[in-house]
Design a protein around this motif. Structure first.
Motif, PDB file in Angstrom:
ATOM      1  N   VAL A 131       0.892  -1.346  -0.049  1.00 33.67           N
ATOM      2  CA  VAL A 131      -0.117  -0.141  -0.037  1.00 33.67           C
ATOM      3  C   VAL A 131       0.911   1.356  -0.047  1.00 33.67           C
ATOM      4  O   VAL A 131       1.724   1.524   0.980  1.00 33.67           O
ATOM      5  N   ALA A 132       0.499   2.089  -1.002  1.00 35.05           N
ATOM      6  CA  ALA A 132       1.324   3.407  -0.916  1.00 35.05           C
ATOM      7  C   ALA A 132       0.192   4.498  -0.177  1.00 35.05           C
ATOM      8  O   ALA A 132      -0.802   4.601  -0.735  1.00 35.05           O
ATOM      9  N   VAL A 133       0.927   5.085   0.830  1.00 33.94           N
ATOM     10  CA  VAL A 133       0.045   6.153   1.438  1.00 33.94           C
ATOM     11  C   VAL A 133       0.589   7.494   1.043  1.00 33.94           C
ATOM     12  O   VAL A 133       1.785   7.797   1.480  1.00 33.94           O
ATOM     13  N   ALA A 148       0.997  13.589  -4.842  1.00 31.75           N
ATOM     14  CA  ALA A 148      -0.090  13.010  -5.610  1.00 31.75           C
ATOM     15  C   ALA A 148       0.280  12.277  -6.928  1.00 31.75           C
ATOM     16  O   ALA A 148      -0.285  11.302  -7.162  1.00 31.75           O
ATOM     17  N   PRO A 149       0.955  12.918  -7.762  1.00 29.76           N
ATOM     18  CA  PRO A 149       1.238  12.118  -9.055  1.00 29.76           C
ATOM     19  C   PRO A 149       2.152  10.769  -9.025  1.00 29.76           C
ATOM     20  O   PRO A 149       2.278   9.812  -9.767  1.00 29.76           O
ATOM     21  N   MET A 150       2.776  10.576  -7.970  1.00 35.06           N
ATOM     22  CA  MET A 150       3.487   9.292  -7.552  1.00 35.06           C
ATOM     23  C   MET A 150       2.527   8.203  -7.656  1.00 35.06           C
ATOM     24  O   MET A 150       2.808   6.958  -7.695  1.00 35.06           O
ATOM     25  N   ALA A 151       1.210   8.199  -7.664  1.00 36.24           N
ATOM     26  CA  ALA A 151       0.201   7.393  -7.767  1.00 36.24           C
ATOM     27  C   ALA A 151       0.396   6.413  -8.959  1.00 36.24           C
ATOM     28  O   ALA A 151       0.058   5.366  -9.311  1.00 36.24           O
ATOM     29  N   GLU A 152       0.775   7.407  -9.981  1.00 38.55           N
ATOM     30  CA  GLU A 152       1.084   6.747 -11.314  1.00 38.55           C
ATOM     31  C   GLU A 152       2.300   6.029 -11.516  1.00 38.55           C
ATOM     32  O   GLU A 152       2.616   5.217 -12.497  1.00 38.55           O
ATOM     33  N   LEU A 153       3.418   6.024 -10.647  1.00 38.27           N
ATOM     34  CA  LEU A 153       4.385   5.337 -10.443  1.00 38.27           C
ATOM     35  C   LEU A 153       4.450   3.832  -9.790  1.00 38.27           C
ATOM     36  O   LEU A 153       5.600   3.487  -9.801  1.00 38.27           O
ATOM     37  N   THR A 154       3.601   3.838  -9.054  1.00 32.54           N
ATOM     38  CA  THR A 154       3.656   2.430  -8.164  1.00 32.54           C
ATOM     39  C   THR A 154       2.471   1.525  -8.558  1.00 32.54           C
ATOM     40  O   THR A 154       1.452   1.527  -9.244  1.00 32.54           O
ATOM     41  N   ARG A 155       2.933   0.089  -8.394  1.00 29.21           N
ATOM     42  CA  ARG A 155       2.318  -1.036  -8.590  1.00 29.21           C
ATOM     43  C   ARG A 155       1.237  -1.161  -7.425  1.00 29.21           C
ATOM     44  O   ARG A 155       0.405  -1.933  -7.386  1.00 29.21           O
ATOM     45  N   ALA A 156       1.690  -0.606  -6.294  1.00 28.59           N
ATOM     46  CA  ALA A 156       0.653  -0.862  -5.155  1.00 28.59           C
ATOM     47  C   ALA A 156      -0.451  -0.353  -5.022  1.00 28.59           C
ATOM     48  O   ALA A 156      -0.749   0.677  -5.959  1.00 28.59           O
ATOM     49  N   ARG A 157      -1.379  -0.557  -4.239  1.00 24.88           N
ATOM     50  CA  ARG A 157      -2.482   0.249  -3.879  1.00 24.88           C
ATOM     51  C   ARG A 157      -2.565   1.413  -3.318  1.00 24.88           C
ATOM     52  O   ARG A 157      -1.704   1.544  -2.381  1.00 24.88           O
ATOM     53  N   VAL A 158      -3.003   2.545  -3.865  1.00 23.13           N
ATOM     54  CA  VAL A 158      -2.922   3.869  -3.309  1.00 23.13           C
ATOM     55  C   VAL A 158      -3.917   4.191  -2.238  1.00 23.13           C
ATOM     56  O   VAL A 158      -5.188   4.064  -2.501  1.00 23.13           O
ATOM     57  N   VAL A 159      -3.661   4.806  -1.164  1.00 18.91           N
ATOM     58  CA  VAL A 159      -4.585   5.483  -0.170  1.00 18.91           C
ATOM     59  C   VAL A 159      -3.990   6.736  -0.164  1.00 18.91           C
ATOM     60  O   VAL A 159      -2.858   6.887   0.399  1.00 18.91           O
ATOM     61  N   ARG A 160      -4.986   7.852  -0.361  1.00 10.66           N
ATOM     62  CA  ARG A 160      -4.430   9.415  -0.302  1.00 10.66           C
ATOM     63  C   ARG A 160      -5.131  10.172   0.978  1.00 10.66           C
ATOM     64  O   ARG A 160      -6.022   9.689   1.650  1.00 10.66           O
ATOM     65  N   PHE A 161      -4.153  10.793   1.818  1.00  7.12           N
ATOM     66  CA  PHE A 161      -4.743  11.665   2.713  1.00  7.12           C
ATOM     67  C   PHE A 161      -4.323  13.143   2.635  1.00  7.12           C
ATOM     68  O   PHE A 161      -3.355  13.528   1.862  1.00  7.12           O
ATOM     69  N   ALA A 201      -1.401  10.957   8.039  1.00 10.36           N
ATOM     70  CA  ALA A 201      -0.684   9.720   7.234  1.00 10.36           C
ATOM     71  C   ALA A 201      -0.524   8.412   8.305  1.00 10.36           C
ATOM     72  O   ALA A 201      -0.614   7.454   8.070  1.00 10.36           O
ATOM     73  N   ALA A 202      -0.261   8.784   9.597  1.00  8.68           N
ATOM     74  CA  ALA A 202      -0.268   7.929  10.646  1.00  8.68           C
ATOM     75  C   ALA A 202      -1.722   7.046  10.723  1.00  8.68           C
ATOM     76  O   ALA A 202      -1.763   5.799  10.806  1.00  8.68           O
ATOM     77  N   ILE A 203      -2.671   7.814  10.648  1.00  9.68           N
ATOM     78  CA  ILE A 203      -4.136   7.028  10.640  1.00  9.68           C
ATOM     79  C   ILE A 203      -4.377   5.989   9.410  1.00  9.68           C
ATOM     80  O   ILE A 203      -4.669   4.898   9.525  1.00  9.68           O
ATOM     81  N   ALA A 204      -3.962   6.761   8.412  1.00 13.75           N
ATOM     82  CA  ALA A 204      -4.021   5.932   6.976  1.00 13.75           C
ATOM     83  C   ALA A 204      -3.210   4.627   6.968  1.00 13.75           C
ATOM     84  O   ALA A 204      -3.834   3.617   6.820  1.00 13.75           O
ATOM     85  N   ARG A 257      -4.551   1.933   9.796  1.00 14.28           N
ATOM     86  CA  ARG A 257      -5.853   1.546   9.306  1.00 14.28           C
ATOM     87  C   ARG A 257      -5.482   0.260   8.348  1.00 14.28           C
ATOM     88  O   ARG A 257      -5.962  -0.908   8.476  1.00 14.28           O
ATOM     89  N   GLU A 258      -4.436   0.534   7.552  1.00 20.03           N
ATOM     90  CA  GLU A 258      -3.968  -0.645   6.591  1.00 20.03           C
ATOM     91  C   GLU A 258      -3.314  -1.796   7.095  1.00 20.03           C
ATOM     92  O   GLU A 258      -3.452  -2.826   6.922  1.00 20.03           O
ATOM     93  N   LEU A 259      -2.855  -1.491   8.359  1.00 21.48           N
ATOM     94  CA  LEU A 259      -2.426  -2.648   9.334  1.00 21.48           C
ATOM     95  C   LEU A 259      -3.564  -3.343  10.298  1.00 21.48           C
ATOM     96  O   LEU A 259      -3.028  -4.002  11.070  1.00 21.48           O
TER      97      LEU A 259
END
Length: 470
Positions: free
Chosen positions: A225-227, A236-249, A298-301, A304-306
């Motif tokens: 997961v990419a937070v 924000a554009p780094m979402a396009e650079l990753t294979r991971a699932r993206v969670v935004r805060f 960021a810590a909350i996101a 929660r993923e954990l």
């Protein structure tokens, strides 16, 4: 460190094991903490002799032996009766050992790893996550700002076989450094907080800074997961650079984990957090400064993923009243005078945020003091950014600006040019002069901010003012 045989450590670091004539064998186990500082060594620990820019760790081998070192990792053999592993590069060996330990603990199936990077907020976010996760299971997180090629692996080597969470702060001063740390301990959750001008001089420009920070997400797998900070146009554009699932805060509508209803006061911040699925909660956050809300999000996101429930996350966050010594630390109190010591470090973004917080918490009828020092490591941006902070201080209506040290003098000049010509901005060369000026002028109800890069040393001035007005 987990227990390893001397032979296993030598194989992991690619070095030559040399045993003293004292009966030690390659099958002997070592499980003490690892350090590059002989002053921190405890009996049974491992001392890594690191060559530095100004000193050589090999000079302190005798002190390490006297302290009870069970193993030395060195670049040249030492005439001591302690097992030693001779390597080509001790820092590289430290990273190799961390990689081995992380892999072994990972194989037990319990460990989850969070990586945190960004130009600002790494240490605060790491501390918040540690507070949340240690309520759930055994957690290892960096001490202070241990986030480079030496500090990060030393943190990783604190893992035990029962560790459930590792929070790894990952800093860099150049491209490739975060990728190197990730190869030691690949995160299940990778956080990118903000990309700003902090250390831009070392990176060689903002584009290189973006490239370096994006290594956090390009190295993630599709099961990770990419937070990401939805409000930062570079993150924000780094979402396009990753294979991971993206969670935004963030604070805007694009955020999955979002804060609203923000209220800032002199002893902290309150906000409402909303997470995916519509669940929300009010957070009475004791860390001063609206900008720290982003670190909390960021810590909350990540938590929660954990698998940590939101109510438990909020309870843990509300127990935190200080991000770190010297980071928006509220001191003072005598005559209702408040000192905010935020001189652990400074960048243009954090300096702006601190000044805005100072303006927000000003008491009616009272004054605000901003005691500011140099922002270091900005390279070609240094002059313009010090100008910008000087202008901002005037435009925010800060009552008294006190600029300390020649490295920040341009900030003072810019404030004068903007309109602070009647003593609202003062320049002094030393901390003693700043102390005398502020203590002579402060009145009941005033709020005093002290802010600079760590290299400017104003954290000590902040402590001194806090004690004076305590």
């Amino acid at each position: 460190m987990i227990a390893l045989r001397l032979a296993e450590i030598a194989a992991a670091v690619g070095g030559e094991l040399r045993l003293p004539d004292t009966g030690a064998t390659a099958q002997d186990r070592v499980d003490g903490p690892v350090t590059t500082d002989s002053r921190e060594l405890v009996a049974g620990g491992v001392f890594v002799a690191k060559r530095g820019e100004f000193d050589d760790g090999h000079r302190f081998v005798p002190a390490a032996v006297d302290a009870g070192a069970a193993l030395l990792i060195v670049e040249e053999g030492q005439p001591v009766d302690v097992p030693q592993i001779v390597v080509d590069d001790s820092v590289d060996a430290l990273g190799r050992l961390a990689t081995e330990v992380v892999a072994r603990v990972r194989a037990l199936g319990r460990l989850r790893i969070v990586g945190v990077t960004g130009s600002n907020g790494k240490t605060t976010t790491k501390n918040l996550l540690r507070t949340v996760l240690e309520r759930v299971g055994e957690t290892v997180a960096a001490r202070k700002s241990f986030n480079n090629e030496v500090g990060a692996p030393i943190t990783m080597l604190e893992l035990t076989e029962s560790t459930e969470f590792l929070v790894a702060e990952m800093g860099a001063s150049g491209v490739g450094e975060i990728a190197r740390l990730i190869r030691m301990a690949r995160p299940d959750v990778g956080i990118v907080l903000k990309v700003g001008l902090a250390h831009a001089g070392e990176f060689g420009g903002i584009e290189q800074t973006v490239r370096a920070k994006s290594e956090m997400v390009t190295e993630l797998l599709d099961t990770d997961v990419a937070v990401l900070n939805a409000d930062d146009p570079r993150v924000a554009p780094m979402a396009e650079l990753t294979r991971a699932r993206v969670v935004r805060f963030g604070l805007g509508d694009a955020a999955d984990v979002r804060a609203s209803g923000i209220r800032v006061h002199a002893r902290g911040t309150e906000f409402t957090v909303t997470v995916p699925g519509g669940e929300s909660a009010t957070v009475a956050f004791g860390v001063l400064g609206e900008h720290h809300i982003m670190n909390a999000l960021a810590a909350i996101a990540a938590a929660r993923e954990l698998g940590v429930p939101l109510a438990d996350i909020v309870s843990a966050l509300e127990s935190v009243t200080l991000a770190e010594h010297g980071r928006m630390e509220v001191l003072g109190g005598r005559d209702d005078i408040t000192v905010i010591n935020d001189a652990y470090n400074a960048s243009p973004d954090s300096m702006s945020a601190a000044l805005k917080t100072l303006a927000q918490v000003k008491r009616d009828g009272a004054r605000t003091f901003a005691v500011l020092g140099e922002m270091s490591e900005l390279g070609e941006f240094s002059g313009d950014e010090h100008d910008r902070i000087g202008l901002l201080a005037v435009r925010l209506g800060i009552s008294q600006l006190v600029v300390v040290g020649s490295g920040a003098r341009r900030l003072h000049i810019s404030a004068i040019n903007e309109g602070s010509w009647d003593g609202e901005s003062a320049f002094v060369e030393t901390q003693d002069e700043a102390f005398e000026l502020v203590t002579a002028q402060a009145r009941p109800g005033d709020t005093i901010l002290v802010k600079s890069s760590n290299s400017a040393g104003l954290r000590h001035l902040g402590d001194r003012l806090g004690e004076w007005f305590s």
